[in-house]
Write a protein that holds these residues in place. Structure first.
Motif, mmCIF file in Angstrom:
data_model
loop_
_atom_site.group_PDB
_atom_site.id
_atom_site.type_symbol
_atom_site.label_atom_id
_atom_site.label_comp_id
_atom_site.label_asym_id
_atom_site.label_seq_id
_atom_site.Cartn_x
_atom_site.Cartn_y
_atom_site.Cartn_z
ATOM 1 N N UNK A 329 -36.623 40.677 1.331
ATOM 2 C CA UNK A 329 -35.505 40.155 2.130
ATOM 3 C C UNK A 329 -35.795 38.730 2.595
ATOM 4 N N UNK A 330 -36.991 38.506 3.103
ATOM 5 C CA UNK A 330 -37.303 37.175 3.627
ATOM 6 C C UNK A 330 -37.400 36.133 2.513
ATOM 7 N N UNK A 331 -37.873 36.530 1.355
ATOM 8 C CA UNK A 331 -37.914 35.593 0.224
ATOM 9 C C UNK A 331 -36.509 35.142 -0.131
ATOM 10 N N UNK A 332 -35.578 36.078 -0.172
ATOM 11 C CA UNK A 332 -34.192 35.736 -0.524
ATOM 12 C C UNK A 332 -33.542 34.852 0.533
ATOM 13 N N UNK A 333 -33.728 35.175 1.801
ATOM 14 C CA UNK A 333 -33.099 34.372 2.850
ATOM 15 C C UNK A 333 -33.691 32.968 2.878
ATOM 16 N N UNK A 334 -34.998 32.866 2.649
ATOM 17 C CA UNK A 334 -35.631 31.552 2.616
ATOM 18 C C UNK A 334 -35.096 30.720 1.457
ATOM 19 N N UNK A 335 -34.797 31.363 0.333
ATOM 20 C CA UNK A 335 -34.330 30.648 -0.856
ATOM 21 C C UNK A 335 -32.844 30.297 -0.768
ATOM 22 N N UNK A 336 -32.018 31.262 -0.432
ATOM 23 C CA UNK A 336 -30.572 31.054 -0.426
ATOM 24 C C UNK A 336 -30.056 30.494 0.894
ATOM 25 N N UNK A 337 -30.806 30.715 1.967
ATOM 26 C CA UNK A 337 -30.303 30.359 3.288
ATOM 27 C C UNK A 337 -29.432 31.472 3.834
ATOM 28 N N UNK A 338 -29.326 31.590 5.141
ATOM 29 C CA UNK A 338 -28.529 32.671 5.737
ATOM 30 C C UNK A 338 -27.055 32.623 5.341
ATOM 31 N N UNK A 339 -26.494 31.415 5.149
ATOM 32 C CA UNK A 339 -25.078 31.323 4.831
ATOM 33 C C UNK A 339 -24.730 31.839 3.444
ATOM 34 N N UNK A 340 -25.737 31.998 2.585
ATOM 35 C CA UNK A 340 -25.473 32.514 1.236
ATOM 36 C C UNK A 340 -26.152 33.868 1.016
ATOM 37 N N UNK A 341 -26.461 34.556 2.097
ATOM 38 C CA UNK A 341 -27.104 35.859 2.024
ATOM 39 C C UNK A 341 -26.280 36.871 2.806
ATOM 40 N N UNK A 342 -26.206 38.105 2.298
ATOM 41 C CA UNK A 342 -25.436 39.144 2.994
ATOM 42 C C UNK A 342 -26.125 40.490 2.819
ATOM 43 N N UNK A 343 -26.297 41.211 3.930
ATOM 44 C CA UNK A 343 -26.861 42.554 3.853
ATOM 45 C C UNK A 343 -25.824 43.510 3.266
ATOM 46 N N UNK A 344 -26.288 44.440 2.428
ATOM 47 C CA UNK A 344 -25.415 45.411 1.749
ATOM 48 C C UNK A 344 -26.056 46.785 1.803
ATOM 49 N N UNK A 345 -25.215 47.820 1.834
ATOM 50 C CA UNK A 345 -25.781 49.173 1.916
ATOM 51 C C UNK A 345 -26.114 49.763 0.549
ATOM 52 N N UNK A 346 -25.345 49.417 -0.476
ATOM 53 C CA UNK A 346 -25.464 50.075 -1.784
ATOM 54 C C UNK A 346 -25.379 51.591 -1.632
#
Length: 371
Positions: A329-346
């Motif tokens: 999760x932190x790798x993705x947020x660091x890469x995309x930034x919070x504005x391009x990240x969204x939590x999902x339940x799947x």
């Protein structure tokens, strides 16, 4: 569709900077994409022989009930940009009455959700059969609007399936989906998971290798920007290089990467999580360098990720899940930034690992740095 503010990779804040509020991160998916639909099949397996999708751990309601947690920040509104609606005999054990169960769970913590349907329409031309999925979910959305499922606001957006291998002809089919969706269609998903590995192959989408590189497929992708729709991408991490090329080729098309890019820790990566993680992280950073890309933070409860909480005597606590999932999760947020990240339940695919309330408590813990 409304566009979330983009953050180039070199401007991405570190996770120690509260660049946006947790509220913004947890609701980042609204208006961007619903959840994903995969190709329909006309074959129906008798209800007497249901089975789980290969990626999903068995859903054991009694086992899940052994773990209850107080809802963290119950007044925080959550937009769930990836939730499946299944109503098919082959998966009856996990999906029959799935909608009321999910609605009850979300209502208990005042969550607002988007929904996705897998519904099989057996009649008509092959390319139009998935139209039944969009019609079905639009009908469920209307029932939700009538108050049938309580105060939960269900199905704000739909991600539908149209086979983009139709090339330029996909445009006309997509327009029919738009017409029947009552304005809810946000994206088109074509699953492209592919592997010859005997462990991963059953989890594949059944499409040819290199789907995202196919010329005719790309002609279909080219129709999306003009229709103001996103492309919802789902693949194993071994295929992320193809998505890098797609993002480069279609800078005007919003691309939403599902399930943190499909990291794998089974099959060819069994016992090699560190090696797989390093490879995955590098590809995630390459994709995120394109400002038209977004990422869904979730799907880590699937079998392919290699976390086997579903084998434990008791279901995991949100603290346990947050600790295990934090690097991804932190790798993705660091890469995309919070504005391009969204939590999902799947959900209900990840329901074999934990309950819906525990899942969102996990995400809230992971978002705590953005206080």
């Amino acid at each position: 569709m409304p566009q979330t503010e983009t953050v180039p990779l070199h401007d991405t804040p570190s996770l120690t900077e509260a660049a946006v509020s947790r509220r913004a991160l947890l609701s980042a998916g609204v208006g961007l994409a619903g959840a994903a639909a995969i190709a329909s099949s006309t074959a129906q397996v008798p209800a007497a022989a249901p089975q789980m999708p290969p990626v999903q751990a068995p859903v054991r309601q009694e086992w899940l009930a052994e773990r209850t947690e107080q809802i963290l920040e119950p007044d925080l509104v959550i937009v769930d940009p990836h939730h499946h609606l299944w109503d098919a005999p082959r998966i009856v054990t996990c999906s029959r009455n799935c909608w009321p169960i999910s609605a009850a769970a979300t209502t208990s913590s005042r969550r607002c959700t988007s929904r996705r349907a897998r519904c099989i329409a057996p009649m008509g031309p092959e390319e139009l059969k998935s139209l039944g999925e969009t019609e079905f979910i639009t009908g469920v959305a209307a029932m939700s609007a009538s108050g049938k499922y309580g105060p939960t606001k269900c199905i704000a957006g739909i991600t539908g399936f149209v086979d983009l291998r139709l090339g330029s002809r996909a445009k006309g089919v997509i327009e029919r989906h738009i017409s029947v969706s009552d304005g809810r269609l946000r994206a088109i998903r074509n699953g492209s998971t592919w592997s010859e590995d005997p462990v991963l192959k059953p989890m594949s989408s059944g499409v040819p290798q290199g789907l995202l590189l196919d010329k005719t497929f790309r002609e279909g992708v080219a129709t999306l920007a003009g229709l103001n729709l996103a492309f919802d991408a789902w693949m194993f991490q071994t295929q992320l290089g193809d998505l890098v090329d797609l993002a480069r080729a279609f800078p005007q098309t919003t691309i939403v990467l599902n399930h943190v890019g499909g990291p794998v820790a089974i099959g060819p990566y069994a016992g090699k999580r560190d090696e797989a993680f390093k490879e995955w992280r590098g590809l995630i950073q390459q994709i995120a360098a394109y400002p038209n890309t977004y990422v869904k933070l979730g799907g880590l409860g699937m079998r392919m990720i290699g976390f086997d909480f579903f084998n434990n005597a008791e279901p995991p606590a949100s603290e346990d899940l947050a600790k295990a999932w934090k690097p991804y999760i932190e790798t993705c947020i660091a890469a995309f930034g919070p504005q391009r990240s969204m939590f999902e339940s799947n959900f209900p695919v990840d329901k074999g690992t934990c309950s819906y309330p525990v899942l969102w408590n996990t995400f809230k813990r992971l978002a705590a740095v953005f206080r």
